[in-house]
Scaffold this active site. Sequence first.
Site, PDB file in Angstrom:
ATOM      1  N   ASP A 246       0.852  -1.193   0.000  1.00 33.45           N
ATOM      2  CA  ASP A 246       0.000   0.000   0.000  1.00 33.45           C
ATOM      3  C   ASP A 246       0.883   1.238   0.000  1.00 33.45           C
ATOM      4  OD1 ASP A 246      -2.303  -1.549   0.222  1.00 33.45           O
ATOM      5  OD2 ASP A 246      -2.110  -1.606   2.401  1.00 33.45           O
ATOM      6  N   LEU A 247       0.995   1.849  -1.131  1.00 32.41           N
ATOM      7  CA  LEU A 247       1.878   3.001  -1.298  1.00 32.41           C
ATOM      8  C   LEU A 247       1.639   4.053  -0.218  1.00 32.41           C
ATOM      9  CD1 LEU A 247       3.896   4.275  -3.370  1.00 32.41           C
ATOM     10  CD2 LEU A 247       1.900   5.458  -4.304  1.00 32.41           C
ATOM     11  N   ASP A 248       2.678   4.500   0.433  1.00 38.09           N
ATOM     12  CA  ASP A 248       2.604   5.563   1.447  1.00 38.09           C
ATOM     13  C   ASP A 248       1.680   5.211   2.612  1.00 38.09           C
ATOM     14  OD1 ASP A 248       4.334   6.981  -0.052  1.00 38.09           O
ATOM     15  OD2 ASP A 248       2.929   8.514  -0.697  1.00 38.09           O
ATOM     16  N   GLU A 249       1.397   3.921   2.783  1.00 41.55           N
ATOM     17  CA  GLU A 249       0.455   3.547   3.823  1.00 41.55           C
ATOM     18  C   GLU A 249       1.081   2.561   4.806  1.00 41.55           C
ATOM     19  OE1 GLU A 249      -3.043   4.219   4.346  1.00 41.55           O
ATOM     20  OE2 GLU A 249      -2.595   5.961   3.092  1.00 41.55           O
TER      21      GLU A 249
END
Lengths: 303, 303, 303, 303
Positions: A246-249
């Site tokens: 999850d990109l940037d998560e």
Amino acid sequence: MEQIMTLVEPRPAATSAKLPSDEGVLLVEGEDQPGLIQAITTVLHESGANIVSLDQYSDNPEGGHFFQRTVFHLPDFTAAREDLEAKLDKVISDDFGLTWRLNDRSVPKRVAILASTSDHCLLDLLWRHRRGEIPMTVSMVISNHTNVANDVRSFGIPFFHVPSQGADKSAAEAEIVRLLRGNVDLVVLARYMQILSPSFLENVEVPVINIHHSFLPAFIGAGPYKKAKERGVKLIGATAHYVTEDLDEGPIIEQDVARVDHSMTAADMQRKGANVERAVLSRAVTWHCEDRVIRHGRETVIF
Amino acid sequence: MEQIMTLVEPRPAATSAKLPSDEGVLLVEGEDQPGLIQAITTVLHESGANIVSLDQYSDNPEGGHFFQRTVFHLPDFTAAREDLEAKLDKVISDDFGLTWRLNDRSVPKRVAILASTSDHCLLDLLWRHRRGEIPMTVSMVISNHTNVANDVRSFGIPFFHVPSQGADKSAAEAEIVRLLRGNVDLVVLARYMQILSPSFLENVEVPVINIHHSFLPAFIGAGPYKKAKERGVKLIGATAHYVTEDLDEGPIIEQDVARVDHSMTAADMQRKGANVERAVLSRAVTWHCEDRVIRHGRETVIF
Amino acid sequence: MEQIMTLVEPRPAATSAKLPSDEGVLLVEGEDQPGLIQAITTVLHESGANIVSLDQYSDNPEGGHFFQRTVFHLPDFTAAREDLEAKLDKVISDDFGLTWRLNDRSVPKRVAILASTSDHCLLDLLWRHRRGEIPMTVSMVISNHTNVANDVRSFGIPFFHVPSQGADKSAAEAEIVRLLRGNVDLVVLARYMQILSPSFLENVEVPVINIHHSFLPAFIGAGPYKKAKERGVKLIGATAHYVTEDLDEGPIIEQDVARVDHSMTAADMQRKGANVERAVLSRAVTWHCEDRVIRHGRETVIF
Amino acid sequence: MEQIMTLVEPRPAATSAKLPSDEGVLLVEGEDQPGLIQAITTVLHESGANIVSLDQYSDNPEGGHFFQRTVFHLPDFTAAREDLEAKLDKVISDDFGLTWRLNDRSVPKRVAILASTSDHCLLDLLWRHRRGEIPMTVSMVISNHTNVANDVRSFGIPFFHVPSQGADKSAAEAEIVRLLRGNVDLVVLARYMQILSPSFLENVEVPVINIHHSFLPAFIGAGPYKKAKERGVKLIGATAHYVTEDLDEGPIIEQDVARVDHSMTAADMQRKGANVERAVLSRAVTWHCEDRVIRHGRETVIF
């Protein structure tokens, strides 16, 4: 004024941090159960280890998840390690069913830094590394641009240029994986402006830490500082986190903010944001290299 | 130990702030043009005013938007005001086409506070008000609950209970508007947990300031502290803003954050968040009452 | 609008903090020795206690001073306490020669607050107390003035006036000691502007916490804010510390600062300083009441 | 991976900051009098200048001291400057008796940095300089040691070694003055561990900025971090100030602090202190180079 004709003392690429010898750091996590701390400290005590520090946390003393970081001193650690590991495995894994890992504090983490054109996060890490503030060896810097090459090499650190043009990034990613695999314990994305594929994360086989700017409220998409300016925000921030699919998560390691006001342009805000980014990323990398961070789902425990 | 049988000095509801006499504050905004500051200061000088402080900002010196806050001392301000206003209108409105307003610094803002069951923001405002930290008079406190009634009245301030049950809030809103209209210059929502309709904002005819919690990243919906806890955030914050039709999206006046860690429960984080909320709201109300805030679209200029 | 004719719910003087039941907190300190943590956790484990949190620190793992704070859950703590104490004494005192104390977390600390005319620190404590933020009962407030009497009593807390005029403070001190002795576990000087004699500290027999303003650099004598203003300082601060015979020199518990600038008058700085003072004192009192502070010479360890 | 055989873009020693052209900054100070702002803005307006920003402060509107910083845009500033200066002198000096100076914002300040063995402050300045964050040209770095020579020269900046051994520093000081005089507008002591004589300050003829650590309370003499550790302080700080004959007592430009705790060694505290020092010094130098600082006795006004 004296002439200095020769170069003064060559600078080592390896860390200059004074790392403690004969010290281990033990990280344990799993289902909380009565008697855990007592059992672990008993193994250490009976193995001749003297506890230097012990941090412990349970997210719920009744059946929650347990986390412990123990630093201990053990004479002739290298020789004694195998025996100690067998005992720890017996108690922690077999008796209690928890997971653990043991690291030698005299061995710095081997780190690769990936960067693009921005150098503020990269140089802050190289600089602190040289000052001995972080227990790491910077094994290499990889960039899809060349403008930071000279700076990196002036620190005595290998620089590799891996261009990443076009839609298909798979060849570039494969080359980066070839450079990294087996050579590093951590990958740091220091404003590396390429999106990495899930298969990259899988193949690289070590944790990856990223830094990105953060705002209250959040601004999606390009030009976030411009949007923040238009919205009149009074704080700008940065978040360092582990990279997951999850990109940037991924799990957050550290965050911080700085104050801005109406008189600042979007460029001023971006410059101030860069200072927050480099401070936050350096703290996150330091804590990781000191084995202070335990990931648990989307949370982190920082000891 | 002496017996104290009688109540010690009754406490005034009106502000105890020492407000400056014979001082005006002039706020000007509009299209930036050469000669603006010179023209405004010339009017003031020729009217016998001595400038105490002058803050000025233009978001673009070439054809941008201009903002100015000028505090000046003018002997017999009350008597001289009408004449000065005529001159200011001639120059600022007629010659330059800008908008302006002039306030008498000896007159505190009349403020109504709306609250629900939480008292941390409400009490912080009442308390600072009593200490003379904010140039305001708290004219009334309105709540849809009764639990803060005693506290409010112990400050000598009227408390009105306006219940707000059921789906249709129009009767409650109408009653609140009846209480407020003509009586106050500012409405402060101090954790007032009712959504106000656009028509309320229109009918109340004065600015409305709200406070809400803020996170990086933002968490939508109920239980934000629980979500922030699960996400492992390291900072929690609060935002004070003017209320517009876009809920929680109006121009930001002030923001701040506090540090949290894994060992804090969602309740601990909420308690720490409450401390940030009351500090941020108090600063925002103070600046508004000091005529330091100029709204411009979704931005604010804070002098 | 509904009429509220009667007073809404009387407010309890005792703490509203939800204190954990069946939990103990054990503080241990003394000469560091191998096996300490293991020994202590073994006693707890064998007594049926489950460790909730354990903080430990040694100022030098080789022969330094050792500090440990352990929170544990033990069913029927009250009944089991005597037996546990005997075992702890055997191991910690007899075998290792360290000092320890055990507290029941369900029992709030009994606190007396001494104040003079300034109410900012006093009210902040009373307010947080009422909100249940601090595990304490405020047993009484004593002042050499009467202006805070009403406020204190509106919280349902006894107020005693002990005037302190003239050069000889011994009668006043004696009266305060009579009020305090046996009744409280902690004395908080919340801007109490009387110098206490060494014999007071001896007779009161419980820890005393004080708050004072702090500057970089320090300013000696009267009117420190005026001096700080003249010197152009950019930060003003506050320090909370335990009172010892060395006035304002006791072990520091907490410090913080706030930013000031040239546009602020000495009075503005003093007001901002008051906000720092109340925040710092409240944190210090909270940590003390949570048994998080261990004194060691002129240092404190804060867990 | 592509080979990069040649050095990538040589780095300029001069500032890369984008400096505004055709802009002047006017600093005025002196006895406050009615009509000052109006008079100054009238001169500017009549000379064809458009005010970009105006900051003004009076420490007492009734007969106090007046300070003003005005940034303005004036087409063909270089050509128009002489004429403007004549008009300003007529009004500000002759009519009102105040002092003023006018600077061209397109001209960076010429700065010399003096350092010893510590490089944290030095490198932070060189780095921000290269990133264009500070409107300065670093003309030279002078050190009484040689260990920073390579780093400095890798930034394309001249390094001069001026040893300073023995009790008599007059020869070393004389050599430094020879290097500096006429060549620089500002001298920055970036942890330069030599005490400069009053005659040096007189001969160097430009402002000198210094950085030193600060504590609450202050610790005199050698080993301050060790003393702070023993005293259990919770905050460590740094102060940047102009150097005057009173060592470490000159007008303060900027201060900041960082939080420390019992678990940090004196060396940890020193490392954290170094980060505060470099941040504080960089801000102070930036503000000076932007002509934002006006000295007034022992105070500074920072616009």
